[in-house]
Write a protein that holds these residues in place. Structure first.
Motif, PDB file in Angstrom:
ATOM      1  N   UNK A 298     -17.944  62.181  32.613  1.00 14.71           N
ATOM      2  CA  UNK A 298     -17.390  63.495  32.262  1.00 14.71           C
ATOM      3  C   UNK A 298     -17.050  63.598  30.781  1.00 14.71           C
ATOM      4  N   UNK A 299     -16.479  62.548  30.236  1.00 11.80           N
ATOM      5  CA  UNK A 299     -15.946  62.606  28.869  1.00 11.80           C
ATOM      6  C   UNK A 299     -16.910  62.131  27.779  1.00 11.80           C
ATOM      7  N   UNK A 300     -18.045  61.575  28.170  1.00 12.14           N
ATOM      8  CA  UNK A 300     -18.988  61.062  27.175  1.00 12.14           C
ATOM      9  C   UNK A 300     -20.365  61.684  27.375  1.00 12.14           C
ATOM     10  N   UNK A 301     -20.618  62.813  26.723  1.00 13.31           N
ATOM     11  CA  UNK A 301     -21.949  63.434  26.834  1.00 13.31           C
ATOM     12  C   UNK A 301     -23.068  62.475  26.445  1.00 13.31           C
ATOM     13  N   UNK A 302     -22.793  61.572  25.493  1.00 19.33           N
ATOM     14  CA  UNK A 302     -23.798  60.608  25.055  1.00 19.33           C
ATOM     15  C   UNK A 302     -24.151  59.646  26.196  1.00 19.33           C
ATOM     16  N   UNK A 303     -23.143  59.182  26.925  1.00 20.64           N
ATOM     17  CA  UNK A 303     -23.368  58.281  28.056  1.00 20.64           C
ATOM     18  C   UNK A 303     -24.177  58.991  29.139  1.00 20.64           C
ATOM     19  N   UNK A 304     -23.785  60.214  29.479  1.00 20.07           N
ATOM     20  CA  UNK A 304     -24.508  60.981  30.501  1.00 20.07           C
ATOM     21  C   UNK A 304     -25.947  61.235  30.055  1.00 20.07           C
ATOM     22  N   UNK A 305     -26.132  61.567  28.811  1.00 19.27           N
ATOM     23  CA  UNK A 305     -27.474  61.817  28.285  1.00 19.27           C
ATOM     24  C   UNK A 305     -28.353  60.571  28.411  1.00 19.27           C
ATOM     25  N   UNK A 306     -27.781  59.405  28.114  1.00 18.68           N
ATOM     26  CA  UNK A 306     -28.517  58.134  28.238  1.00 18.68           C
ATOM     27  C   UNK A 306     -28.905  57.883  29.697  1.00 18.68           C
ATOM     28  N   UNK A 307     -27.973  58.112  30.615  1.00 20.49           N
ATOM     29  CA  UNK A 307     -28.264  57.934  32.039  1.00 20.49           C
ATOM     30  C   UNK A 307     -29.389  58.866  32.484  1.00 20.49           C
ATOM     31  N   UNK A 308     -29.329  60.115  32.034  1.00 17.72           N
ATOM     32  CA  UNK A 308     -30.353  61.094  32.420  1.00 17.72           C
ATOM     33  C   UNK A 308     -31.723  60.699  31.871  1.00 17.72           C
ATOM     34  N   UNK A 309     -31.752  60.220  30.647  1.00 16.64           N
ATOM     35  CA  UNK A 309     -33.011  59.797  30.036  1.00 16.64           C
ATOM     36  C   UNK A 309     -33.612  58.644  30.829  1.00 16.64           C
ATOM     37  N   UNK A 310     -32.790  57.662  31.172  1.00 16.42           N
ATOM     38  CA  UNK A 310     -33.261  56.513  31.950  1.00 16.42           C
ATOM     39  C   UNK A 310     -33.736  56.948  33.341  1.00 16.42           C
TER      40      UNK A 310
END
Length: 132
Positions: A95-107
């Protein structure tokens, strides 16, 4: 915050497809073991789950309990928790880290392409030609 969808009864396919397509992650709180008509089943050992196929088909990251490892299939788009507090921390990080979520989505998109129908058909053809 994020919208969260869940169900405690059967969800028609069209509604399920819409929900998973609009979502950012798949959360699969699978129990370690359960009784199935007198037989003890274990997720990841004697029982599979459609959540992996759902996540792959839709290119979504997945959050799973640590006892259900699928890292070869999902690559770095699978995140594992050991306890409720661990799950809470993971969801807060998403929720708090768009960068982390973006990395997960890319993977998740990378993993999804590896298991597309075309990719699997190519692998099947390689196996068939190997044995012919």
């Amino acid at each position: 915050g994020y919208n969260v969808s869940w169900a405690n009864k059967w969800v028609p396919f069209e509604q399920f497809h819409k929900e998973i397509h609009q979502g950012d992650i798949v959360l699969a709180p699978l129990v370690k073991e359960f009784d199935d008509f007198g037989i003890t089943e274990f997720y990841g050992k004697s029982k599979g789950s459609g959540c992996i196929a759902d996540a792959l088909r839709n290119g979504k990251p997945i959050v799973l309990p640590a006892h259900f490892k699928v890292e070869k299939v999902m690559g770095d788009s699978a995140v594992y928790y050991h306890s409720r507090s661990d799950l809470d921390n993971i969801l807060r990080k998403i929720k708090n880290s768009p960068k982390f979520l973006s990395k997960l989505k890319k993977e998740a998109r990378v993993a999804s392409k590896k298991y597309s129908i075309g990719s699997q058909l190519n692998k099947l053809n390689e196996i068939i030609y190997y044995y012919i």
